[in-house]
Design a protein around this motif. Structure first.
Motif, PDB file in Angstrom:
ATOM      1  N   ALA A   1      -7.237 -19.251   7.542  1.00 13.89           N
ATOM      2  CA  ALA A   1      -7.310 -19.129   6.723  1.00 13.89           C
ATOM      3  C   ALA A   1      -9.009 -18.446   5.409  1.00 13.89           C
ATOM      4  CB  ALA A   1      -8.244 -20.691   5.685  1.00 13.89           C
ATOM      5  N   ALA A   2      -9.817 -18.329   6.363  1.00 16.28           N
ATOM      6  CA  ALA A   2     -10.548 -17.234   5.653  1.00 16.28           C
ATOM      7  C   ALA A   2     -10.885 -15.527   5.283  1.00 16.28           C
ATOM      8  CB  ALA A   2     -11.962 -17.382   6.229  1.00 16.28           C
ATOM      9  N   LEU A   3     -10.083 -15.569   6.509  1.00 15.73           N
ATOM     10  CA  LEU A   3      -9.441 -13.999   6.580  1.00 15.73           C
ATOM     11  C   LEU A   3      -8.399 -13.960   5.458  1.00 15.73           C
ATOM     12  CD1 LEU A   3      -9.863 -12.866  10.239  1.00 15.73           C
ATOM     13  CD2 LEU A   3     -10.989 -12.322   8.690  1.00 15.73           C
ATOM     14  N   ALA A   4      -7.420 -15.008   5.168  1.00 15.44           N
ATOM     15  CA  ALA A   4      -6.122 -15.230   4.012  1.00 15.44           C
ATOM     16  C   ALA A   4      -6.935 -14.882   2.712  1.00 15.44           C
ATOM     17  CB  ALA A   4      -5.650 -15.939   4.459  1.00 15.44           C
ATOM     18  N   GLY A   5      -8.304 -15.358   2.550  1.00 17.43           N
ATOM     19  CA  GLY A   5      -8.512 -15.090   1.188  1.00 17.43           C
ATOM     20  C   GLY A   5      -9.268 -14.139   0.749  1.00 17.43           C
ATOM     21  N   VAL A   6     -10.064 -13.880   1.927  1.00 16.39           N
ATOM     22  CA  VAL A   6     -10.074 -12.198   1.731  1.00 16.39           C
ATOM     23  C   VAL A   6      -9.242 -11.031   1.714  1.00 16.39           C
ATOM     24  CG1 VAL A   6     -11.384 -10.264   3.112  1.00 16.39           C
ATOM     25  CG2 VAL A   6     -12.501 -12.499   3.523  1.00 16.39           C
ATOM     26  N   VAL A   7      -8.344 -11.220   1.931  1.00 17.11           N
ATOM     27  CA  VAL A   7      -7.313 -10.503   2.064  1.00 17.11           C
ATOM     28  C   VAL A   7      -6.594 -10.455   0.494  1.00 17.11           C
ATOM     29  CG1 VAL A   7      -5.371  -9.633   2.884  1.00 17.11           C
ATOM     30  CG2 VAL A   7      -6.314 -10.140   4.174  1.00 17.11           C
ATOM     31  N   CYS A   8      -6.335 -11.736   0.402  1.00 19.15           N
ATOM     32  CA  CYS A   8      -5.928 -11.498  -1.194  1.00 19.15           C
ATOM     33  C   CYS A   8      -6.769 -11.779  -2.395  1.00 19.15           C
ATOM     34  CB  CYS A   8      -5.535 -14.025  -1.209  1.00 19.15           C
ATOM     35  SG  CYS A   8      -4.705 -14.349  -2.941  1.00 19.15           S
ATOM     36  N   LEU A   9      -8.205 -11.720  -2.401  1.00 20.70           N
ATOM     37  CA  LEU A   9      -9.326 -11.715  -2.776  1.00 20.70           C
ATOM     38  C   LEU A   9      -9.152 -10.167  -3.271  1.00 20.70           C
ATOM     39  CD1 LEU A   9     -12.148 -14.319  -2.270  1.00 20.70           C
ATOM     40  CD2 LEU A   9     -10.943 -13.990  -4.100  1.00 20.70           C
ATOM     41  N   ALA A  10      -9.084  -9.873  -2.077  1.00 19.91           N
ATOM     42  CA  ALA A  10      -9.464  -8.039  -2.070  1.00 19.91           C
ATOM     43  C   ALA A  10      -7.959  -6.955  -2.814  1.00 19.91           C
ATOM     44  CB  ALA A  10      -9.596  -7.045  -0.500  1.00 19.91           C
ATOM     45  N   ALA A  11      -7.216  -7.835  -3.428  1.00 15.00           N
ATOM     46  CA  ALA A  11      -5.431  -7.596  -3.910  1.00 15.00           C
ATOM     47  C   ALA A  11      -5.946  -6.164  -4.931  1.00 15.00           C
ATOM     48  CB  ALA A  11      -4.911  -8.372  -4.085  1.00 15.00           C
ATOM     49  N   SER A  12      -6.845  -6.821  -5.675  1.00 16.74           N
ATOM     50  CA  SER A  12      -6.912  -5.875  -6.302  1.00 16.74           C
ATOM     51  C   SER A  12      -7.952  -4.401  -6.722  1.00 16.74           C
ATOM     52  CB  SER A  12      -7.510  -6.822  -7.785  1.00 16.74           C
ATOM     53  OG  SER A  12      -8.997  -6.580  -7.805  1.00 16.74           O
ATOM     54  N   SER A  13      -8.290  -3.853  -5.125  1.00 16.21           N
ATOM     55  CA  SER A  13      -9.166  -3.107  -4.730  1.00 16.21           C
ATOM     56  C   SER A  13      -8.457  -1.968  -4.559  1.00 16.21           C
ATOM     57  CB  SER A  13      -9.839  -3.573  -3.411  1.00 16.21           C
ATOM     58  OG  SER A  13     -11.017  -4.170  -4.286  1.00 16.21           O
ATOM     59  N   TRP A  14      -7.157  -1.386  -4.126  1.00 10.96           N
ATOM     60  CA  TRP A  14      -6.530  -0.648  -3.513  1.00 10.96           C
ATOM     61  C   TRP A  14      -5.960  -0.095  -4.502  1.00 10.96           C
ATOM     62  CZ3 TRP A  14      -8.556  -2.472   0.489  1.00 10.96           C
ATOM     63  CH2 TRP A  14      -8.484  -3.583   0.797  1.00 10.96           C
ATOM     64  N   PRO A  15      -5.952   1.658  -4.921  1.00  5.04           N
ATOM     65  CA  PRO A  15      -5.365   2.439  -4.988  1.00  5.04           C
ATOM     66  C   PRO A  15      -4.498   2.624  -5.805  1.00  5.04           C
ATOM     67  CG  PRO A  15      -6.260   3.648  -2.835  1.00  5.04           C
ATOM     68  CD  PRO A  15      -5.704   1.940  -2.582  1.00  5.04           C
ATOM     69  N   GLY A  16      -3.202   1.552  -5.333  1.00  3.55           N
ATOM     70  CA  GLY A  16      -2.141   1.299  -6.302  1.00  3.55           C
ATOM     71  C   GLY A  16      -2.188   0.000  -6.470  1.00  3.55           C
ATOM     72  N   SER A  17      -3.281  -1.323  -6.871  1.00  2.00           N
ATOM     73  CA  SER A  17      -3.085  -2.082  -7.415  1.00  2.00           C
ATOM     74  C   SER A  17      -3.249  -1.987  -9.482  1.00  2.00           C
ATOM     75  CB  SER A  17      -4.388  -3.395  -7.060  1.00  2.00           C
ATOM     76  OG  SER A  17      -4.247  -2.800  -6.055  1.00  2.00           O
ATOM     77  N   PRO A  18      -2.896  -2.826  -9.881  1.00  2.03           N
ATOM     78  CA  PRO A  18      -2.835  -2.386 -11.243  1.00  2.03           C
ATOM     79  C   PRO A  18      -4.124  -1.887 -11.845  1.00  2.03           C
ATOM     80  CG  PRO A  18      -1.407  -3.997 -10.485  1.00  2.03           C
ATOM     81  CD  PRO A  18      -2.233  -4.176  -9.396  1.00  2.03           C
ATOM     82  N   HIS A  19      -4.293  -1.766 -13.198  1.00  5.15           N
ATOM     83  CA  HIS A  19      -5.775  -1.269 -13.582  1.00  5.15           C
ATOM     84  C   HIS A  19      -5.229  -1.794 -14.780  1.00  5.15           C
ATOM     85  CE1 HIS A  19      -9.599  -0.309 -15.516  1.00  5.15           C
ATOM     86  NE2 HIS A  19      -8.521   0.685 -16.874  1.00  5.15           N
ATOM     87  N   LEU A  20      -4.241  -2.031 -15.134  1.00  7.07           N
ATOM     88  CA  LEU A  20      -4.219  -2.242 -16.929  1.00  7.07           C
ATOM     89  C   LEU A  20      -2.105  -2.855 -16.929  1.00  7.07           C
ATOM     90  CD1 LEU A  20      -4.589   0.324 -19.803  1.00  7.07           C
ATOM     91  CD2 LEU A  20      -6.377  -2.070 -18.851  1.00  7.07           C
ATOM     92  N   VAL A  21      -1.987  -3.477 -17.566  1.00 10.03           N
ATOM     93  CA  VAL A  21      -0.821  -4.806 -17.336  1.00 10.03           C
ATOM     94  C   VAL A  21      -0.298  -5.247 -18.790  1.00 10.03           C
ATOM     95  CG1 VAL A  21       0.312  -6.609 -15.828  1.00 10.03           C
ATOM     96  CG2 VAL A  21      -1.507  -5.360 -14.960  1.00 10.03           C
ATOM     97  N   LEU A  22       0.311  -4.499 -19.241  1.00  6.23           N
ATOM     98  CA  LEU A  22       1.156  -5.478 -20.497  1.00  6.23           C
ATOM     99  C   LEU A  22       2.442  -6.102 -20.552  1.00  6.23           C
ATOM    100  CD1 LEU A  22      -0.155  -5.477 -23.637  1.00  6.23           C
ATOM    101  CD2 LEU A  22       1.663  -4.033 -23.910  1.00  6.23           C
ATOM    102  N   ASP A  23       2.500  -7.294 -20.906  1.00  6.71           N
ATOM    103  CA  ASP A  23       4.164  -8.002 -20.471  1.00  6.71           C
ATOM    104  C   ASP A  23       4.660  -7.969 -19.672  1.00  6.71           C
ATOM    105  OD1 ASP A  23       3.224  -8.941 -23.351  1.00  6.71           O
ATOM    106  OD2 ASP A  23       4.608  -6.817 -24.302  1.00  6.71           O
ATOM    107  N   GLY A  24       3.754  -8.014 -18.441  1.00  8.38           N
ATOM    108  CA  GLY A  24       4.178  -8.081 -17.147  1.00  8.38           C
ATOM    109  C   GLY A  24       4.750  -6.269 -16.473  1.00  8.38           C
TER     110      GLY A  24
END
Length: 591
Positions: A430-453
């Motif tokens: 469970a803790a490892l799943a939480g680490v992965v989820c919380l790190a979601a915004s750190s990857w190069p392809g993750s959103p920096h800006l989002v507007l209206d979805g």
């Protein structure tokens, strides 16, 4: 804290007063978490708002003004907070930003550690570790747009304040300890008073008497800190009055339109959840917690507190009117804390389905950003939140059945004893799943800006933009003599990278630029002082961003003053940038 909320603590679950031992499984989780934090610190870099503040503080400081006297569109204590972090750095830009990121991560770790020390006195070790760990990681792995912002700093201080309020044995001592961090949380931006209030509400769910004491002490402390800021900065009261008047989107200017607010709130929360998918888990985590609460009255009370927290957090966004994602930076941290309480406080059987969804949402932002634009809609994000809620409902049902079986004296497969190590590996997974989820915004392809979805800029695209801005600043700086003062008619990124000294206490012409949108800004005292920077002891050079400053849109009298002092060329068609270097005109000859 989970046991305090749900009233399910057995004598064995309550911690011993004499000494605390870390959970035996913590290194298995700590190593991946540390790796995620190190990767994030090295690769994240700072956002444009931090460039704005740092650019103003550095160029204003080079002109002889302390953070108390430099205008940055941020209050007194936050300016000193950023200046203090900047004072720890050295070397080239990338190294300085990495060092600031490391300092911020250490502040997040300290807040998480303080929360763990407090929670371990009220809950089991697993609950304390998962709740505090998720909270600290949510702060350390915060998206670039949140990290080190006033809202982020206020959350760090509020976490420390909550820990101080529930940790010590003596209630009044706890209130005195909690008052200063909560008061400082208010001072980060004033609108962050909502974050401090949320902290008091969280204390209320654990101990009503302590919450009242904390509020009674923290309010006068916050007022005293504001008075100190007014005394410490000669212009602080003036800027406090003028700053809200340069926000063209503030509710005080636009008025309240309920239909627009409702529609925009639906879109905003979807955007916020896509940037930090742990927010999608908040309703499910709340459901798991409420299902363990004994008594309808207590359950209704906690639900009302949760609604008040959500309404308060969103009201701050609505009142400011800009709908910037970081205005709700407290929501992902709150979601992470509730996730830790819900998962860490689970007895047998563990919430496997909810944990699986948590793991999958760690890659959701990257997958979503690569999806065709026609599929990027707020409805898709809300559907993901509904899926997490349904998963939590299934797990809550299974947990309720297990409790019923235990009370009847039956033992099923889910509750069979498994020896001394039972329950360890579910907690680890469970803790490892939480680490992965919380790190979601750190990857190069993750959103920096989002507007209206819709993902408008990814993290890697933002970094590419900043490299381009830095190259353009290098081009300008090569044409300016070393150490020569500059008048900046450009936004923070350009000021930050050019880095030449300013000439006055308004290093970036924020008040002057706002006349582009709000003509009445020209009547403010701060506007007149900012305008005097143009032609009172003018700098030999000016940097003009024609896209940001817009000569044809700003106050006409102001632009005439600019052109009377500076010769500002038009950018060449192939320049690829609207930023130009202006040179001071020769002084007219006198007879």
């Amino acid at each position: 804290m989970a046991t305090a909320l749900t009233d399910e603590a057995s004598p064995k679950a309550r911690p011993r007063r004499g000494g605390r031992r870390s959970p035996p499984w913590w290194p298995v989780v700590a190593l991946p978490a540390a790796a995620a934090v190190i990767y994030t610190v090295v690769t994240r870099r700072l956002t444009g708002d931090l460039h704005y503040v740092l650019g103003a503080l550095r160029t204003g400081g080079a002109a002889g003004y302390s953070p108390s006297e430099v205008f940055t569109h941020r209050p007194y204590f936050y300016r000193w907070f950023v200046a203090g972090l900047d004072g720890l750095t050295f070397g080239p830009t990338a190294l300085r930003e990495t060092l600031m990121g490391a300092a911020g991560a250490m502040l997040a770790a300290a807040a998480g550690g303080a929360l763990y020390a407090a929670l371990s006195r009220r809950a089991g070790g697993r609950e304390a570790a998962l709740t505090a760990g998720a909270t600290g990681l949510a702060l350390a792995l915060a998206p670039r747009n949140d990290f080190l912002q006033p809202e982020w700093a206020a959350v760090v201080l509020t976490v420390v304040g909550v820990a101080a309020a529930i940790g010590p044995d003596r209630a009044w001592r706890a209130a005195l300890l909690a008052a200063s961090p909560l008061g400082l949380a208010v001072m980060m931006k004033y609108s962050t008073a909502a974050t401090a209030a949320i902290g008091v509400l969280l204390v209320y769910t654990v101990d009503r008497g302590r919450a009242v004491r904390v509020a009674l002490v923290a309010v006068p402390v916050a007022a005293a800190l504001f008075g100190l800021s007014v005394l410490g900065g000669s212009h602080e009261w003036q800027w406090t009055e003028d700053m809200p008047r340069i926000n063209q989107s503030a509710l005080s200017r636009t008025g309240l339109h309920p239909r627009f607010v409702l529609d925009r709130t639906v879109e905003f929360l979807a955007d916020r959840a896509l940037a930090t998918p742990v927010l999608l888990l908040l309703p499910g985590a709340l459901l798991l917690l409420l299902c363990r609460v004994r008594g309808r009255g207590r359950r209704a009370e906690l639900l009302l507190v949760a609604l008040a927290v959500g309404l308060g957090a969103q009201t701050v966004v609505v009142v400011q009117g800009n709908w910037f994602l970081y205005h709700a930076a407290q929501l992902p941290v709150l979601a992470a804390a509730l996730w830790g309480l819900a998962v860490g406080g689970a007895r047998r059987p563990p919430p496997w389905l909810f944990g699986t969804v948590s793991l999958l949402y760690g890659v959701l932002p990257v997958l979503y950003a690569t999806a065709p634009e026609r599929y990027q809609r707020p409805g898709a994000v809300w559907a993901a939140g509904l899926l997490a809620l349904l998963a939590a409902a299934v797990d809550a049902r299974r947990e309720a059945r297990a409790r019923t079986s235990a009370r009847r004296g039956t033992v099923g497969p889910a509750t069979t004893a498994r020896g001394p190590g039972r329950g360890v590996w579910p907690a680890v997974l469970a803790a490892l799943a939480g680490v992965v989820c919380l790190a979601a915004s750190s990857w190069p392809g993750s959103p920096h800006l989002v507007l209206d979805g819709r993902v408008t800029v990814t993290s890697s695209a933002y970094l590419a933009q900043m490299r381009h801005t830095e190259r353009e600043a290098d081009r300008l700086r090569a044409r300016i003599p070393a150490g020569a003062p500059v008048l900046y008619l450009a936004f923070g990124d350009t000021t930050y990278y050019v880095g030449h000294p300013a000439r006055c206490r308004y290093p970036i012409a924020t008040f002057l630029q706002r006349s582009r949108f709000l003509p009445d800004v020209a009547g403010l005292t701060s506007f007149r002082e900012n305008a005097d920077c143009v032609d009172h002891d003018p700098a030999p050079y000016a940097v003009l961003d024609r896209a940001w400053f817009r000569p044809g849109k700003v106050d006409p009298r102001l632009w005439r003053r600019v052109t009377a002092v500076y010769d500002c060329p038009r950018p060449s068609p192939d320049a690829g940038s609207a930023v130009v270097l202006c040179v001071r005109r020769p002084a007219p000859a006198t007879s």
